[in-house]
Write a protein that holds these residues in place. Sequence first.
Motif, PDB file in Angstrom:
ATOM      1  N   GLN A 264     -28.531  13.805  16.346  1.00 30.57           N
ATOM      2  CA  GLN A 264     -29.164  13.908  15.026  1.00 30.57           C
ATOM      3  C   GLN A 264     -30.006  12.683  14.780  1.00 30.57           C
ATOM      4  O   GLN A 264     -29.845  11.657  15.443  1.00 30.57           O
ATOM      5  CB  GLN A 264     -28.123  14.024  13.916  1.00 30.57           C
ATOM      6  N   THR A 265     -30.902  12.797  13.811  1.00 30.80           N
ATOM      7  CA  THR A 265     -31.692  11.659  13.353  1.00 30.80           C
ATOM      8  C   THR A 265     -31.259  11.306  11.937  1.00 30.80           C
ATOM      9  O   THR A 265     -30.735  12.152  11.209  1.00 30.80           O
ATOM     10  CB  THR A 265     -33.185  11.994  13.362  1.00 30.80           C
TER      11      THR A 265
ATOM     12  N   TYR B 136     -31.323  10.465   7.875  1.00 28.60           N
ATOM     13  CA  TYR B 136     -32.105  10.895   6.721  1.00 28.60           C
ATOM     14  C   TYR B 136     -33.241   9.906   6.480  1.00 28.60           C
ATOM     15  O   TYR B 136     -33.134   8.718   6.791  1.00 28.60           O
ATOM     16  CB  TYR B 136     -31.234  10.953   5.461  1.00 28.60           C
ATOM     17  N   ARG B 137     -34.302  10.397   5.872  1.00 33.26           N
ATOM     18  CA  ARG B 137     -35.446   9.548   5.569  1.00 33.26           C
ATOM     19  C   ARG B 137     -35.682   9.479   4.065  1.00 33.26           C
ATOM     20  O   ARG B 137     -35.182  10.301   3.307  1.00 33.26           O
ATOM     21  CB  ARG B 137     -36.709  10.087   6.262  1.00 33.26           C
TER      22      ARG B 137
ATOM     23  N   SER C 203     -26.178   7.873   6.833  1.00 38.19           N
ATOM     24  CA  SER C 203     -26.759   8.527   7.999  1.00 38.19           C
ATOM     25  C   SER C 203     -26.087   8.075   9.283  1.00 38.19           C
ATOM     26  O   SER C 203     -25.517   6.982   9.368  1.00 38.19           O
ATOM     27  CB  SER C 203     -28.263   8.224   8.094  1.00 38.19           C
TER      28      SER C 203
ATOM     29  N   ASN D   9     -26.995   8.219  13.701  1.00 36.14           N
ATOM     30  CA  ASN D   9     -28.116   8.350  14.635  1.00 36.14           C
ATOM     31  C   ASN D   9     -27.539   8.553  16.027  1.00 36.14           C
ATOM     32  O   ASN D   9     -26.751   7.735  16.492  1.00 36.14           O
ATOM     33  CB  ASN D   9     -29.003   7.101  14.591  1.00 36.14           C
TER      34      ASN D   9
ATOM     35  N   ARG E 131     -27.197  17.267  10.221  1.00 39.28           N
ATOM     36  CA  ARG E 131     -26.843  15.851  10.103  1.00 39.28           C
ATOM     37  C   ARG E 131     -25.378  15.718   9.695  1.00 39.28           C
ATOM     38  O   ARG E 131     -24.745  16.688   9.285  1.00 39.28           O
ATOM     39  CB  ARG E 131     -27.750  15.149   9.089  1.00 39.28           C
TER      40      ARG E 131
ATOM     41  N   LEU F 164     -34.752  16.899  19.217  1.00 35.67           N
ATOM     42  CA  LEU F 164     -34.716  16.178  17.947  1.00 35.67           C
ATOM     43  C   LEU F 164     -36.108  15.706  17.545  1.00 35.67           C
ATOM     44  O   LEU F 164     -36.493  15.791  16.373  1.00 35.67           O
ATOM     45  CB  LEU F 164     -33.778  14.979  18.048  1.00 35.67           C
ATOM     46  N   ALA F 165     -36.861  15.195  18.503  1.00 36.04           N
ATOM     47  CA  ALA F 165     -38.211  14.721  18.194  1.00 36.04           C
ATOM     48  C   ALA F 165     -39.086  15.864  17.702  1.00 36.04           C
ATOM     49  O   ALA F 165     -39.863  15.702  16.741  1.00 36.04           O
ATOM     50  CB  ALA F 165     -38.822  14.069  19.427  1.00 36.04           C
TER      51      ALA F 165
ATOM     52  N   ARG G 107     -38.067  18.614  16.230  1.00 41.29           N
ATOM     53  CA  ARG G 107     -37.588  19.018  14.909  1.00 41.29           C
ATOM     54  C   ARG G 107     -38.040  18.019  13.850  1.00 41.29           C
ATOM     55  O   ARG G 107     -38.426  18.414  12.739  1.00 41.29           O
ATOM     56  CB  ARG G 107     -36.059  19.148  14.917  1.00 41.29           C
ATOM     57  N   THR G 108     -37.997  16.739  14.153  1.00 42.63           N
ATOM     58  CA  THR G 108     -38.442  15.729  13.195  1.00 42.63           C
ATOM     59  C   THR G 108     -39.903  15.932  12.835  1.00 42.63           C
ATOM     60  O   THR G 108     -40.294  15.869  11.655  1.00 42.63           O
ATOM     61  CB  THR G 108     -38.221  14.325  13.769  1.00 42.63           C
TER      62      THR G 108
ATOM     63  N   ALA H 157     -41.344  17.250   8.964  1.00 42.95           N
ATOM     64  CA  ALA H 157     -41.988  16.184   8.203  1.00 42.95           C
ATOM     65  C   ALA H 157     -42.672  16.739   6.961  1.00 42.95           C
ATOM     66  O   ALA H 157     -43.451  17.687   7.031  1.00 42.95           O
ATOM     67  CB  ALA H 157     -43.008  15.459   9.079  1.00 42.95           C
TER      68      ALA H 157
END
Length: 482
Positions: free
Chosen positions: A65-66, A68-69, A78, A80, A120, A260-261, A263-264, A268
């Motif tokens: 997972q990445t 939260y932003r 969060s 990572n 997440r 993951l990349a 999906r991020t 966005a």
Amino acid sequence: MSTETAEATISTGPLRGGASDGIRRFLGIPYAAPPFGPRRFQLPSAPDSWTGVRDATQFGPAAPQTPYRGRTGQLLPSLNSDGTDEDILTVNVWTPASATEPASGPLPVVLWIHGGAFERGGSSLDGYDGTSFARSGVVFVSANYRLGSEGFSVLEDAPRNLGLEDVAAALRWTHAEIAAFGGDPSRITVMGESAGGALVGALLSRPDTGPLVSGAIIESGPLDAADPKRAGRVTRALAKRLGIPATREAFAALSPAELLAARTAQAAGSSPLRGAPGFLLARDPESLPESPRAALPTATAPILIGTNTDEYRLWFTPDALARISPWQATLGHLALKIPRAAVRAYRTQSPHAGAGDRLGQALTDSMLRAPMTQVADRRTAPTFVYEFAWQSPVDGLGAGHALELGFVFDGLDKPDSIRMAGDAPPQRLAHEMHDAWVRMIRDGDPGWEPFAPGRRVRVFDVESRTLPLPRADAVDAFSSAS
């Protein structure tokens, strides 16, 4: 705080955990084999046994997972993980040190399933420490499960709802092994928040796992499962972005970090009202034959279920709400298919609220409150409904989504809670809610009237009260329109 060792033996081998202040902790115990390599995008398989004593003093790695932003990342804790640590399907156990003494008798058990929009979160978050429940005489278990593309992709040639299948495996592990920790396998309550609440509803809805559940607690959990086409929108969009087919072979050829990349990048700028689709539970003959909204009315286990008054305020900043014009709100109501009677009710019950707040309540009712009420109205088994109404002073959050967790876990002094509730929330309310949750786990009754026949709801606030269903006109408009 002095820490001692604690020992237990389960079917896969002996464990050495830690103990302090009368509580034993066993962390990072595999309930299934690592779901990578040839096991990727496959059903969970049994964990391997081990020789010697396994160290159980550290949490297992989180699912890929990445963090939260933005504002959400400031409010929610969060994790990572890029998937390089593969032994992610683990559980953790907190139990009173006296639990295995002959005179104590087996204790009630709760299995906690974390939330995080199905992509997440993890059991190692500080706010999910099970000490408070163990101190209250409950054996507390928490579990990790596959998230995002690894757990909820809809692929042509792979099982669906793999994250749900993981949680089902964790429940079966709890049923089979919990006696070694002093727990009663016939008294397992399953508890979860947000996506975790949705998974609780799904476990109770399945014919194989429902009989293992003696009670359920669903906090702000969506109760719908989508048809495979809709649930697969996010998978098809990711496949298109990556230039690959939506198949197990193609997705498994990419690393978790690559997925993951993608999906991020895909997500966005998204919001609950627009942008990229999110991960959903899918109706599926094998893993989820019936949506929880349809199945829970006939489930026989007692259920404690509820929402927070201002769920939407986690997802929208005060400035964003203020910028929503009446015209934009109207478009939002149309996009969400909000019944006209509900829109009229929002205007009547909140005449001084802005268009953004009324739209936020419509979103909350559509996603959470209306399905919950429809289920509670139809159930004959004991059903207890709550609303968390205490208003946080932090960044216009109000009684936003996930705020209740620090109170339920009686952990208002933990950083995860302070982020959302500030540094002076009412400790008495935390004691009240935690005690009610413990009573539900122990007795199947949190201590107030069931929802039926008077549609009574426990409203938790500085001064808590049991009231008729709040804002019933708006909520009921969804039933009338369906």
